[in-house]
Design an enzyme around this catalytic site. Structure first.
Site, PDB file in Angstrom:
ATOM      1  N   HIS A 199       0.181   2.353  11.838  1.00  0.00           N
ATOM      2  CA  HIS A 199       1.235   3.356  11.726  1.00  0.00           C
ATOM      3  C   HIS A 199       1.167   4.397  12.833  1.00  0.00           C
ATOM      4  CE1 HIS A 199      -2.262   4.906   9.526  1.00  0.00           C
ATOM      5  NE2 HIS A 199      -1.789   6.125   9.658  1.00  0.00           N
ATOM      6  N   HIS A 254       0.860  -1.182   0.000  1.00  0.00           N
ATOM      7  CA  HIS A 254       0.000   0.000   0.000  1.00  0.00           C
ATOM      8  C   HIS A 254       0.900   1.237   0.000  1.00  0.00           C
ATOM      9  CE1 HIS A 254      -2.893   2.930   1.390  1.00  0.00           C
ATOM     10  NE2 HIS A 254      -3.851   2.041   1.442  1.00  0.00           N
ATOM     11  N   GLU A 271      -3.740  13.721  11.889  1.00  0.00           N
ATOM     12  CA  GLU A 271      -4.733  13.356  10.882  1.00  0.00           C
ATOM     13  C   GLU A 271      -6.155  13.585  11.392  1.00  0.00           C
ATOM     14  OE1 GLU A 271      -4.123   9.279   9.899  1.00  0.00           O
ATOM     15  OE2 GLU A 271      -1.985   9.512   9.520  1.00  0.00           O
ATOM     16  N   HIS A 304      -6.534  11.322  14.682  1.00  0.00           N
ATOM     17  CA  HIS A 304      -5.382  10.528  15.094  1.00  0.00           C
ATOM     18  C   HIS A 304      -4.216  11.503  15.124  1.00  0.00           C
ATOM     19  CE1 HIS A 304      -8.181   7.613  13.102  1.00  0.00           C
ATOM     20  NE2 HIS A 304      -8.094   7.129  14.324  1.00  0.00           N
ATOM     21  N   HIS A 315      -2.321   4.100  15.296  1.00  0.00           N
ATOM     22  CA  HIS A 315      -3.663   3.751  14.829  1.00  0.00           C
ATOM     23  C   HIS A 315      -3.556   2.864  13.601  1.00  0.00           C
ATOM     24  CE1 HIS A 315      -2.539   7.415  12.664  1.00  0.00           C
ATOM     25  NE2 HIS A 315      -3.387   7.086  11.715  1.00  0.00           N
ATOM     26  N   TYR A 358     -15.468   3.661   4.753  1.00  0.00           N
ATOM     27  CA  TYR A 358     -14.013   3.754   4.650  1.00  0.00           C
ATOM     28  C   TYR A 358     -13.431   2.382   4.975  1.00  0.00           C
ATOM     29  CZ  TYR A 358      -9.245   5.287   5.649  1.00  0.00           C
ATOM     30  OH  TYR A 358      -7.883   5.425   5.661  1.00  0.00           O
TER      31      TYR A 358
HETATM   32 FE   FE2 Z   1      -3.307   7.471   9.628  1.00  0.00          FE
END
Ligand code: FE2
Length: 446
Positions: free
Chosen positions: A325, A282, A331, A355, A361, A340
């Site tokens: 991550h 990703h 964010e 976050h 998270h 989502y």
């Molecule tokens: Fe994130």
């Protein structure tokens, strides 16, 4: 309604033929007795490519569009991150869609998070507002470039430059200090971003090349139009988080023509040319950046506006949702419609999450389990539109956000079912969640 195409193009538009002077900006006498006025979006000496200004030709110069007024308070629109109205956010946070509130849209603004402050001219605020069909005040916001996204019904922005219709799935951007009137035919909530820093620009595409992501031609600017019936107008002015209201005897929307590269614009997020992996893994979410407000440090954004829309997932041997991550940036996320992929449950259209910088998270355990076991055939994510405001400064939450009934008190619980790596447990006798919960002193084992 027609639009002018091209991000930061040098546009020229007239509501009446012959309004724009030829070959100069400020003739001794403008056509029709109009007044010439420049509005800048950058310092006069900003380098080429970052220099923003437009010339307007109007019935009155905007200095005539002011009056003595009274200070008014809209306590839930927060633009200064001091202790009196904000607090630190240690944990990941999430909110259900906020209930609509009474009143005009300016007083309905409820700020959830803020980074930096209006006075410092760094950072942003993220808010949700309610827009009703009734007549709304005209706003002049000196604090920020504003980005709006309607959630359930299209809205219209009347500005000095003309009118922009913003459908659900599109965004509108209003320059700092421009007059704007919002309207709608059906009550809707809107996401509202204040950008206190540098105006938004397109991200550098680097190795992607000359095309892709948000393409320049898909940004649309209004053609000149003006209010012919000059009626009394209720104006609210915002500066360093304070508000003042006054009434004009005429309309500030009196521009018959303008030219320049500094004006409001709209962009349909469904036109975003989403790029991603066609091999494995990703990519970093910066690949989804629509607009960026650069900071003074190369490569570090004051704000990135990032969109997660419909796209194919085809990566092989890959965990396809976003990975776990900790991001040095903070964010704020919202959802316009759909689901989502990292948060199939509990993250709702009109809701929001935070976050914060460095906060760990990632997918909830249900999403992790399914994505880890799913067959990796090409898969289309459809009917989804999420976004993120990613900031270099940490985001604080307002007292409203902390205490709102819409805040999901159990949000961190979405990760509570995470199991330790099963094979390691067997191999090295690592305690699993169950035994660890029963024996609190062994948390440093292994
Ligand atoms: Fe994130």
């Amino acid at each position: 309604m027609s639009y002018l195409s091209g991000f930061r193009n040098y546009h020229s538009t007239e509501a009446l033929a012959g309004v724009l002077p030829i070959g100069q900006n400020s003739p001794q006498r403008c056509a029709f007795g109009l007044y010439a006025e420049q509005i800048s979006g950058s310092a006069f000496t900003a380098p080429q490519g970052h220099n923003l200004r437009s010339w307007m030709y109007r019935i009155r110069p905007s200095v005539a569009h002011r009056a003595d007024g009274d200070l008014v308070e809209f306590v839930n629109w927060v633009s200064q991150s001091d202790e009196s109205n904000t607090q630190i956010a240690f944990d990941p946070l999430r909110w259900n869609p906020l209930a609509a509130v009474e009143g005009h849209w300016v007083e309905s603004v409820r700020t959830l998070t803020i980074a930096g402050s209006a006075s410092s001219q760094i950072g942003m605020s993220a808010s949700i507002a309610t827009l009703y069909e009734q007549q709304q005040p005209v706003l002049q916001n000196h604090d920020a470039e504003m980005l709006v996204m309607p959630i359930s019904s299209s809205i219209s922005l009347r500005t000095e430059f003309g009118v922009l219709d913003i459908g659900v799935g599109s965004l509108g951007v209003i320059p700092r200090s421009a007059f704007v009137e919002l309207s709608t035919e059906n009550t809707t909530q809107i996401y509202l971003l204040e950008n206190y820093g540098s105006p938004f620009e397109l991200p550098n595409r680097g190795a992607i090349g000359a095309n892709g992501l948000a393409n320049e031609r898909d940004f649309e600017y209004p053609t000149a139009s003006f209010v012919e019936q000059q009626t009394a107008t209720w104006v609210i002015e915002k500066r360093e988080g304070r508000f003042r209201e006054f009434t004009l005897e005429h309309s500030p929307f009196d521009v018959l023509g303008w030219h320049g590269n500094h004006a409001p614009y709209r962009y349909d997020l469904r036109r975003f040319n989403t790029l991603g992996s066609i091999s494995y893994d990703h990519p970093d979410p910066s690949i989804f950046t629509v607009l960026t407000s650069p900071s003074q440090t190369a490569g570090v954004a004051n704000i990135d506006v990032v969109v997660f829309g419909d796209r194919w997932l085809v990566a092989e041997n890959t965990f396809r949702p976003p990975w776990y991550h900790r991001n040095v940036m903070a964010e704020f996320m919202g959802l316009i419609y759909g689901t989502y992929d990292a948060k199939p449950n509990g993250f709702l259209p009109g809701g929001a999450s935070l976050h914060n910088a460095g906060s760990p998270h990632g997918p909830d355990y249900d999403a992790f389990s399914k994505a880890s076991a799913s067959e990796l055939t090409p898969h289309k994510l459809s009917g989804t539109l999420a976004f993120m405001f990613e900031t270099s400064a940490p985001q604080r939450i307002t007292h409203f956000a902390a205490n709102a009934t819409e805040r999901q008190k159990d949000y961190v619980g979405c990760w509570k079912d995470i199991q330790p790596a099963s094979q390691i447990i067997k191999e090295f006798n690592v305690p699993d969640n169950k035994s660890r919960n029963n024996k609190s002193t062994d948390s440093h084992n292994g």
